[in-house]
Write a protein that holds these residues in place. Structure first.
Motif, mmCIF file in Angstrom:
data_model
loop_
_atom_site.group_PDB
_atom_site.id
_atom_site.type_symbol
_atom_site.label_atom_id
_atom_site.label_comp_id
_atom_site.label_asym_id
_atom_site.label_seq_id
_atom_site.Cartn_x
_atom_site.Cartn_y
_atom_site.Cartn_z
ATOM 1 N N PRO A 20 -7.124 -12.600 14.096
ATOM 2 C CA PRO A 20 -6.254 -11.449 14.357
ATOM 3 C C PRO A 20 -6.676 -10.612 15.559
ATOM 4 O O PRO A 20 -5.895 -9.786 16.033
ATOM 5 C CB PRO A 20 -6.348 -10.644 13.054
ATOM 6 C CG PRO A 20 -6.800 -11.613 12.020
ATOM 7 C CD PRO A 20 -7.686 -12.578 12.735
ATOM 8 N N TRP A 23 -4.339 -1.928 3.198
ATOM 9 C CA TRP A 23 -4.438 -2.626 4.479
ATOM 10 C C TRP A 23 -5.418 -3.779 4.413
ATOM 11 O O TRP A 23 -5.255 -4.790 5.126
ATOM 12 C CB TRP A 23 -4.848 -1.650 5.581
ATOM 13 C CG TRP A 23 -3.768 -0.650 5.875
ATOM 14 C CD1 TRP A 23 -3.800 0.685 5.632
ATOM 15 C CD2 TRP A 23 -2.480 -0.934 6.439
ATOM 16 N NE1 TRP A 23 -2.615 1.271 6.004
ATOM 17 C CE2 TRP A 23 -1.789 0.306 6.512
ATOM 18 C CE3 TRP A 23 -1.843 -2.089 6.892
ATOM 19 C CZ2 TRP A 23 -0.488 0.395 7.014
ATOM 20 C CZ3 TRP A 23 -0.561 -1.991 7.389
ATOM 21 C CH2 TRP A 23 0.107 -0.761 7.450
ATOM 22 N N GLN A 24 -6.439 -3.690 3.565
ATOM 23 C CA GLN A 24 -7.340 -4.828 3.368
ATOM 24 C C GLN A 24 -6.601 -5.983 2.688
ATOM 25 O O GLN A 24 -6.793 -7.147 3.054
ATOM 26 C CB GLN A 24 -8.557 -4.406 2.544
ATOM 27 C CG GLN A 24 -9.537 -3.538 3.297
ATOM 28 C CD GLN A 24 -10.677 -3.046 2.419
ATOM 29 O OE1 GLN A 24 -10.531 -2.919 1.197
ATOM 30 N NE2 GLN A 24 -11.813 -2.743 3.031
ATOM 31 N N GLY A 47 -4.216 -7.397 5.398
ATOM 32 C CA GLY A 47 -4.882 -8.064 6.515
ATOM 33 C C GLY A 47 -5.676 -9.288 6.140
ATOM 34 O O GLY A 47 -5.758 -10.233 6.939
ATOM 35 N N TYR A 48 -6.271 -9.302 4.946
ATOM 36 C CA TYR A 48 -7.153 -10.403 4.572
ATOM 37 C C TYR A 48 -6.554 -11.368 3.557
ATOM 38 O O TYR A 48 -6.997 -12.517 3.464
ATOM 39 C CB TYR A 48 -8.464 -9.848 4.005
ATOM 40 C CG TYR A 48 -9.294 -9.080 5.001
ATOM 41 C CD1 TYR A 48 -9.962 -9.734 6.035
ATOM 42 C CD2 TYR A 48 -9.391 -7.695 4.933
ATOM 43 C CE1 TYR A 48 -10.708 -9.031 6.965
ATOM 44 C CE2 TYR A 48 -10.139 -6.977 5.857
ATOM 45 C CZ TYR A 48 -10.792 -7.648 6.863
ATOM 46 O OH TYR A 48 -11.534 -6.941 7.788
#
Length: 361
Positions: free
Chosen positions: A119, A269-270, A273-274
């Motif tokens: 990313p 957001w973790q 994003g992951y």
């Protein structure tokens, strides 16, 4: 009791396999012979026109005119290729346009290297490559003479529009997809209305709206150049389609994964994003590659609203009195340019599918 080892089944030879597939019955034989004859005739006619009886060389225009019905006149490509690739770009500065296109090709090749698949690295690679492309094309820095967008054209303009649309549209598509999945109904429904409205409109109408209608409703400081308004409109169109593709990839994920991430104490957001986005892009890889291919091909629509892209450049190259008899050859050349880019994108997509095992069980 001893086990009986089955005898291996002999594999048919190539001749036997060919006979079984195409000549097993009288009807299959007739159909195969007819289509094989037709294919050979078409293939030889194409080779004869394109190679055997063709005329090559930049100074062979008179020979082509005398041999108009004998074969292809590739002299127009040798004589007018600069117009197709560079359009109206100043002749003495065309090396900048060629170098800018080469940089974007290198960026696309480096994007195939797994080391850049993160990313952080991939966006930096594309932003840096696009910035170098823009500086070379526009100039005004590092001692390069300034060349305004009105003088851009040819393949360089097509590549610029395509890269700008993808760079703007992909992050916007992610935002749209996340808003579409919002737990707040008014946000999700509003975003769904926006996406469905844009997707229900033809791309050409959106381009016309942003190029011609929008300046009448915007303040003077926000109008900007027509090229950038068209790019913004095209990016919005791309983002709405790509948002639905990404949302489909998200919906394909098991619900337990996000619940497990919540149980582990990961923030929103973790989780996105992951956990969510990496798998969503993996699931949505085939339609994403297809959407990118369509986006590159549809850049040719900008010629209708007055831009001198590679399609318009090809038409201009064969529109003079000297070369108006070689229109087909010029369009074949432009078609080959599109084929090289689109076929490379599709093969790269197939490579990614095999590497990431997309669609396999």
């Amino acid at each position: 009791m001893t086990d009986v080892i089955p005898a291996s089944v002999p594999q048919p030879s190539f001749a036997e396999s060919l006979k079984g597939r195409y000549f097993s019955t009288r009807r299959d034989t007739i159909v195969s012979i007819v289509f094989a004859t037709l294919a050979l005739w078409l293939g030889w006619s194409l080779v004869s026109w394109a190679l055997v009886n063709a005329t090559f060389g930049a100074g062979q225009g008179d020979v082509c005119r005398e041999n108009m019905h004998g074969g292809a006149c590739w002299s127009i490509v040798a004589a007018r290729w600069r117009i197709v690739l560079f359009g109206l770009y100043p002749f003495e500065e065309q090396w900048r346009s060629g170098l800018a296109c080469a940089i974007m090709v290198v960026v696309a090749i480096l994007s195939c290297v797994p080391w850049f698949w993160s990313p952080r690295r991939l966006p930096v690679l594309w932003v840096a490559g696009f910035a170098a492309f823009y500086i070379l094309m526009r100039g005004g820095l590092f001692g390069l003479p300034e060349v305004t967008e009105q003088n851009w054209g040819g393949l360089a303009l097509t590549v610029f529009i395509f890269a700008a649309v993808v760079l703007l549209g992909m992050p916007l598509a992610i935002v749209f997809a996340l808003l579409r999945r919002s737990e707040l109904p008014w946000i999700a429904r509003t975003m769904a209305l926006v996406i469905d409205t844009v997707r229900s409109l033809p791309l050409l109408s959106i381009m016309f709206t942003f190029a011609i209608v929008l300046p009448f409703v915007l303040p003077g400081w926000a109008i900007g150049d027509k090229l950038y308004r068209v790019i913004v409109g095209y990016a919005l169109f791309f983002a709405c389609y790509q948002a639905e593709i990404i949302r489909g990839g998200m919906q394909a994920l098991p619900a337990g994964q996000e619940e497990a991430a919540k149980a582990l104490g990961m923030t929103y957001w973790q989780r996105i994003g992951y956990i969510i986005l990496p798998q969503a892009f993996r699931n949505a890889l085939p339609p994403t590659i297809n959407q990118i291919v369509i986006t590159f091909k549809e850049t040719s629509l900008v010629t209708i609203i007055g831009f001198f892209d590679v399609m318009a450049s090809g038409r201009a190259a064969s529109g003079t009195a000297e070369w108006n008899f070689a229109t087909i050859e010029m369009y074949v050349f432009v078609g080959l340019i599109f084929f090289v880019f689109v076929f490379s994108l599709s093969r790269y997509g197939a490579y990614l599918e095999r590497r990431l095992r997309v669609g396999t069980r």
